[in-house]
Design a protein around this motif. Structure first.
Motif, PDB file in Angstrom:
ATOM      1  N   VAL A 159      35.829  43.669  32.184  1.00  0.00           N
ATOM      2  CA  VAL A 159      34.698  43.623  33.108  1.00  0.00           C
ATOM      3  C   VAL A 159      35.160  43.396  34.545  1.00  0.00           C
ATOM      4  O   VAL A 159      34.880  44.197  35.428  1.00  0.00           O
ATOM      5  N   TYR A 160      35.893  42.321  34.803  1.00  0.00           N
ATOM      6  CA  TYR A 160      36.159  41.895  36.173  1.00  0.00           C
ATOM      7  C   TYR A 160      37.624  42.118  36.566  1.00  0.00           C
ATOM      8  O   TYR A 160      38.527  42.054  35.727  1.00  0.00           O
ATOM      9  N   SER A 161      37.846  42.339  37.848  1.00  0.00           N
ATOM     10  CA  SER A 161      39.196  42.511  38.367  1.00  0.00           C
ATOM     11  C   SER A 161      39.226  42.071  39.825  1.00  0.00           C
ATOM     12  O   SER A 161      38.189  41.893  40.465  1.00  0.00           O
ATOM     13  N   ALA A 162      40.434  41.929  40.340  1.00  0.00           N
ATOM     14  CA  ALA A 162      40.627  41.576  41.747  1.00  0.00           C
ATOM     15  C   ALA A 162      41.464  42.664  42.417  1.00  0.00           C
ATOM     16  O   ALA A 162      42.449  43.149  41.849  1.00  0.00           O
ATOM     17  N   GLY A 163      41.069  43.046  43.613  1.00  0.00           N
ATOM     18  CA  GLY A 163      41.819  44.012  44.408  1.00  0.00           C
ATOM     19  C   GLY A 163      42.156  43.422  45.760  1.00  0.00           C
ATOM     20  O   GLY A 163      41.266  42.965  46.483  1.00  0.00           O
ATOM     21  N   ILE A 164      43.452  43.418  46.104  1.00  0.00           N
ATOM     22  CA  ILE A 164      43.913  42.839  47.376  1.00  0.00           C
ATOM     23  C   ILE A 164      44.726  43.908  48.090  1.00  0.00           C
ATOM     24  O   ILE A 164      45.665  44.473  47.511  1.00  0.00           O
TER      25      ILE A 164
END
Length: 596
Positions: free
Chosen positions: A329-334
């Protein structure tokens, strides 16, 4: 001759069969529904502290001739004249209120409830920076009460159909001891926007902004929106380890904003079940927190184009502590961020954890970032636990860990490194292979346990040990430069050459690889027998960035519906032909005539 007569007879019959046609005029009626809007005008009220106008309680004020003496008076007067622009029996939204403040330092006599409001608060003089709200001069001595609140009025049932829209622009908040705004709703939608605001010297026991909308996974509740744009926040202290901004089920967007000098806080933004946190073109410096600048739970995080300097976290990562209790479901993008002079506990910059035992498959990403002069217990820059991560075109410089993973620590998932460089200052102490488990593994740039790692065109500087591998699979291409690799129950390939495999006794060997990679020192430990066939897969290297825009109501009007009837005339052809028996009889008589 008779043949010609026969064909002429057929032609005559065809003509006679079609010439008796009746054209009947018919009438068609269409109904077109049109709408007209009777506009309800916005209300603009002017507040001027310098005038001491006389008017009754809740009396008329706000014109250029009779300005309101304070913000509370303006709100009280509006409540007596406000019109519901939505005639629905289930939804109330008041007409647009423009509250214009003359230059001055304002006090708030009592908390102002903006539930169901559509309000803009701004300086009367466009571009002025002299409109200040200063709670030190407020008559409200209860520091637990916010300046503004969004709370259902007594007797009002809070439903999904109730909306509130709040825009605060160009206002200076100084020496605050109270929350600026607190939303306490169960189901309704609230949109809050801060544009070109300055917040300086916030010293309180409570969050500056608090949105605690009820979250129920089985109920379709709309997300709140919080937007902070082109603003400055500085000199923050919250005495009981509370987030500066706390939000549940809220989409948060921050852009072109600077935050500096915050101490003793939980985090700058703590959000959960919010769907998205979007931060862009913003800088954060000298933030001393427990969980870092951003603490995110079960929410997508997209952060880019920022500078993060001299930030410290005592119970997480200095930049982003990201966690999830569900998979896929969730992720982080930097992307395109610079991190310098940071420290944390597990993860100097980025801490990511999935608490489920099942494997997370949606990859987070870091792209075009630099990490320098940072430290942590585990993972000098990055700590991963059951979170897959792709790092692309990024550089790590002089990051250290006191326990394991000088730059990166990964446990229990996959890591992809593409065009990544890791360098470090010279090691000041001399270690032996026997001291690795005691604390020296912090000198290895990458610590991988129970994980799969792929490296393409990676550079591990000669001043540090490269990889400490524990029960993992590592595959580096021929363009990767490695130095020392420590293996414990691992499969390691470099340039398609096996340099470590599961099983075997504890040995220390030296080997070299083809391609641009130099010599590699390999040490292995851990015994056991047998071998494993492991497949290495690479995750996407494209950072995911999402953007969001906040909705706003313009204060529509009273809608009246009219029905118009338009009549059109056309023609429908209806043929009236000879009957079939009559046609046959006529044909037989003609044929007999020709034969005679």
């Amino acid at each position: 001759m008779k043949l010609i007569s026969f064909f002429l007879t057929l032609i005559i019959i065809s003509i006679l069969n079609n010439i008796f046609v009746l054209s009947v005029a018919t009438t068609t009626t269409k109904t077109i529904k049109t709408t007209t809007t009777t506009p309800v005008n916005d209300i603009t009220l002017i507040v001027n502290l310098n005038n001491n106008n006389n008017y009754p309680v809740n009396g008329t004020c706000g014109s250029a001739q009779t300005t309101c003496n304070n913000i509370n008076d303006a709100i009280n007067y509006f409540n007596t004249i406000a019109v519901n622009v939505n005639r629905s029996s289930t939804q109330i939204i008041y007409q647009q209120l423009n509250l214009l403040l003359e230059d001055g330092t304002y006090s708030i006599g009592s908390t102002i409830n903006l539930y169901q409001y559509n309000i803009t608060i701004s300086p009367l003089n466009s571009g002025s920076n002299k409109v200040i709200i200063n709670s030190l001069n407020s008559n409200n001595n209860n520091n637990n009460s916010p300046i503004f609140t969004v709370t259902p009025f007594n007797g009002t049932v809070d439903t999904i159909m109730q909306n509130s829209y709040i825009l605060i622009t160009g206002i200076q908040f100084s020496n605050l001891k109270q929350s600026i705004i607190k939303v306490s709703t169960n189901y309704s939608f609230t949109d809050i926007r801060f544009e070109s605001c300055t917040i300086n010297q916030y010293n309180s026991n409570n969050s500056m902004i608090e949105i605690n909308l009820l979250f129920e996974g089985s109920l379709q509740i709309p997300n709140n929106h919080l937007t902070i744009n082109n603003s400055q926040i500085s000199n923050v202290q919250i005495n009981n380890n509370t987030p500066l901004i706390y939000a549940i089920n809220t989409i948060i967007s921050v852009s072109e904003t600077t935050v500096s000098n915050a101490v003793a806080i939980h985090s700058i933004i703590s959000t959960s079940y919010g769907e998205y946190l979007n931060v862009g073109f913003s800088d954060f410096s000298n933030v001393n927190s427990s969980y870092g600048i951003f603490q995110v739970f079960n929410t997508h995080a997209s952060i880019g184009d920022g500078n993060f300097n001299n930030n410290i976290a005592s119970n997480g990562a200095s930049f982003l502590t990201f966690s999830s209790s569900v998979t896929q479901v969730y992720s982080a993008g930097i992307a395109r961020c610079n991190f310098n002079g940071y420290s944390g506990t597990d993860g100097g910059v980025f801490h990511a954890t999935n608490t489920l035992s099942s494997l997370e498959t949606i990859s987070s990403s870091i792209s075009h970032c630099t990490f320098s002069s940072g430290s942590a217990n585990n993972g000098g820059a990055i700590y991963l636990s059951n979170i897959p991560l792709s790092i692309v075109n990024s550089d790590f410089g002089d990051t250290t860990a006191s326990v394991a993973g000088g730059s990166i620590f990964i446990n229990g998932n996959s890591l992809s490194l593409v065009n990544v460089s890791i360098i470090k200052a010279p090691i000041t102490s001399i270690r032996s292979i026997n001291t690795l488990i005691g604390g020296g593994i912090g000198d290895y740039a990458l610590y991988a346990t129970n994980s799969t790692v792929t490296i393409n065109n990676g550079t591990f500087d000669g001043k540090l040990d490269s990889i400490f591998c524990n029960g993992s699979t590592i595959n580096a291409d021929q363009y990767t430069t490695l130095q020392t690799v420590h293996c414990s129950q691992c499969n390691v390939e470099v340039g398609q050459r096996q340099v470590c495999n599961v099983g075997g006794d504890s040995t220390s060997t030296s080997t070299s690889t083809s391609g641009t990679g130099g010599g590699i020192s390999i040490s292995s430990s851990g015994g056991g027998s047998g071998s494993q066939t492991l497949t290495i897969t690479s995750t996407s290297s494209t950072p995911q960035t999402s953007t969001l825009s906040s909705s706003s109501s313009s204060g529509s009007g009273t809608v009246h519906t009219t029905v118009s009837t338009i009549t059109t005339t056309g023609f429908t052809s209806q043929s009236n032909q000879f009957s079939s028996p009559f046609s046959k009889l006529f044909f037989i008589l003609l044929m007999l005539a020709l034969l005679i």
